[in-house]
Scaffold this motif. Structure first.
Motif: not given
Length: 170
Positions: A110-115, A121-129, A135-137, A142-143
């Motif tokens: 999960q940590q790998q995926a968020v990084l 992939n330069c994704m926005r926080w909202e899209n990653i969530a 949730s965004l928080q 996790l980040h």
């Protein structure tokens, strides 16, 4: 327990000129390089448009002595510019390969995926969530843990051994 050597990339300094980068500073360099490449891609489109304009105008004008050399000079300049664009692409590829290897050293997927999502992939926080069903928080938490893991596992790389080997463009 086997020891994994990630890579032999050049050490770099952080924005304050300190000898050690934080995980976030290192990964943000990859993200920034992505945006540099995207901007140069837009510029290439404009340059190619300009090339077509040059070709079109050369067909409609009567080209004489100095006009021919002017046209050739323009093509040479455009070719040099395209070489610089290629150089930025190569730099991005190298940076991504290094960063991916370092991210892969984190045992938590999960940590790998968020990084990966944020910095490769330069994704926005909202899209990653949304994609990771957090949730965004929750993504921010996790980040934060992922950056701590990244820094702990890759601390040797993030420290500069020789100040004279600092990458340019920090």
């Amino acid at each position: 327990e086997k020891e994994m050597k990630v890579h032999e990339a050049q050490p770099i300094c952080n924005q304050n000129g300190d000898e050690t980068l934080t995980a976030k500073e290192y990964l943000n360099r990859v993200r920034r390089q992505y945006y540099i490449v995207k901007q140069t891609e837009r510029e290439v489109i404009e340059v190619r448009h300009d090339m077509l304009t040059i070709k079109a105008s050369s067909l409609t004008e009567k080209v004489t002595g100095s006009k021919t050399s002017d046209l050739a000079d323009k093509y040479i300049k455009i070719e040099r510019y395209l070489d610089k664009v290629e150089s930025e692409w190569c730099k991005l590829v190298d940076m991504r390969l290094d960063a991916k290897a370092m991210i892969n050293s984190i045992p938590n997927h999960q940590q790998q995926a968020v990084l990966y999502a944020r910095y490769i992939n330069c994704m926005r926080w909202e899209n990653i969530a949304i994609e990771m069903h957090y949730s965004l928080q929750g993504i921010f938490n996790l980040h934060s843990r992922a950056l701590q893991s990244f820094e702990r596992i890759n601390s040797e790389y993030l420290q500069t051994v020789d100040k004279n080997r600092v990458n340019k463009g920090v």
